[in-house]
Enzyme design. Structure first.
Site, PDB file in Angstrom:
ATOM      1  N   CYS A 267       0.916  -1.204  -0.182  1.00  7.26           N
ATOM      2  CA  CYS A 267       0.023   0.084   0.083  1.00  7.26           C
ATOM      3  C   CYS A 267       0.890   1.081   0.038  1.00  7.26           C
ATOM      4  O   CYS A 267       0.446   2.541  -0.332  1.00  7.26           O
ATOM      5  CB  CYS A 267      -1.022  -0.080   1.318  1.00  7.26           C
TER       6      CYS A 267
ATOM      7  N   HIS B 123      -3.072   6.856   2.112  1.00  5.47           N
ATOM      8  CA  HIS B 123      -3.449   5.494   1.468  1.00  5.47           C
ATOM      9  C   HIS B 123      -4.892   5.487   2.110  1.00  5.47           C
ATOM     10  O   HIS B 123      -5.279   5.702   3.189  1.00  5.47           O
ATOM     11  CB  HIS B 123      -2.263   4.522   2.061  1.00  5.47           C
TER      12      HIS B 123
ATOM     13  N   ASN C  24     -10.298  -0.184  -0.631  1.00  4.11           N
ATOM     14  CA  ASN C  24      -8.945  -0.219  -0.639  1.00  4.11           C
ATOM     15  C   ASN C  24      -8.309  -0.525  -1.874  1.00  4.11           C
ATOM     16  O   ASN C  24      -8.496  -1.987  -2.065  1.00  4.11           O
ATOM     17  CB  ASN C  24      -8.472  -0.918   0.622  1.00  4.11           C
TER      18      ASN C  24
END
Length: 315
Positions: free
Chosen positions: A113, A241, A271
């Site tokens: 990520c 993120h 996500n």
């Protein structure tokens, strides 16, 4: 060693949208349960015939068009991804082939990520060293390929997509548009976010990640601003993120960026791992929420446990 800047951005998401109501028909969950815990309403899902490099190529082509450049103008391709199934050719080489970039250096960056901010720093360093003039930096992940759809703690989180930036050398006398990177990791806690096994599956220790992100990362994000010589209250935007709204909002609040637009793309995209930061930034710029030259903090965090951030100027 004149530094570099982001010349343009682009993003891409698959057409299929998976809602919370759809998920409620697949696992024991509900729209209220998902919204309350992670803040996500929808996510985009790629089909079996849409590999990671295709998502990346769509975003890259849009960034090139926005920059007014041809594929031949690019001499470095970096793709941040942790979901490419094949090892070779790597995703960067496949993207270069798809959009017709002749003879670039082509590398994948797997920092999960935090991958995009690591790849962006790598491009900046490469350009500063004189080893490249223009780079395509792409974050692309197909999280649905590595998801256990019977595990409601993870399947409600994920989405697919890509975001890309054209990064180019600054002219002599031009202020750099990409600030110094602050990056690192907590490898002894690497088990908290995992993509392991055959076939690979995404798993995480949600509470451990939440505590780390909300208690340890605000100070590191502030240090990133200090390296760029800017106070948090001077930021026009903050793009963290897009992991979970319950992480994004307290982290942004503790950072103290009181005048900044805070990216909350997680609500509609889920996500998307390495894609989340360039995807969210590209959308903010596209809809005019951030103006040319505006200072924005990019800050990635997640697997390994890794983190990386820098302050950039909007194209």
């Amino acid at each position: 060693m004149h530094g570099s800047r982001i010349a343009a951005l682009g993003h891409y998401q698959p057409a299929r949208v998976l809602t919370n109501e759809d998920l409620a028909g697949m696992v024991d969950t509900s729209d209220e349960w998902i919204r309350t815990r992670v803040g996500i309403r929808t996510r985009h899902i790629a089909g079996p015939d849409e590999p990671v490099d295709e998502l990346a190529a769509h975003a890259a082509a849009k960034a090139l068009a926005a920059a007014g450049l041809a594929p031949a103008d690019i001499d470095l391709v970096l793709v941040a991804t942790s979901t490419a199934i094949d090892r070779s050719p790597n995703t960067a080489a496949r993207v270069a082939a798809r959009i017709g970039i002749p003879g670039p250096a082509a590398m994948d960056v797997n920092v999960v990520c935090a991958g995009f901010t690591h790849a962006l720093a790598t491009a900046d360093h490469t350009i500063r060293a004189g080893a490249a003039i223009r780079a395509l930096v792409i974050g692309a992940d197909k999280m649905t390929d590595i998801t256990d759809w019977t595990d409601r703690s993870t399947c409600v989180l994920v989405g697919d997509g890509a975001g890309a930036a054209v990064v180019e050398a600054c002219a002599p006398g031009q202020e750099p548009g990409i600030g110094p990177v602050l990056w690192g990791s907590v490898p002894e806690m690497g088990h908290a976010v995992r993509i392991e096994g055959t076939p690979p599956r995404f798993a995480q220790e949600g509470q451990s990640v939440y505590r780390w992100a909300t208690t340890r990362l605000p100070a590191i994000a502030r240090q990133t601003c200090e390296r760029a010589g800017i106070a948090p209250e001077e930021l026009a935007g903050v793009v963290l993120h897009q992991a979970n709204l319950r992480i994004i909002e307290p982290l942004a609040e503790k950072l103290g960026a009181v005048n900044a637009v805070i990216a909350r793309d997680v609500t509609e995209s889920g996500n998307t791992s390495a894609a989340s930061i360039p995807l969210a930034l590209s959308k903010l710029i596209e809809r005019g929420a951030l103006t040319t030259g505006a200072p924005v903090l990019l800050f990635g965090f997640g697997g390994n446990l890794s983190y990386g951030g820098q302050v950039v100027r909007c194209p």
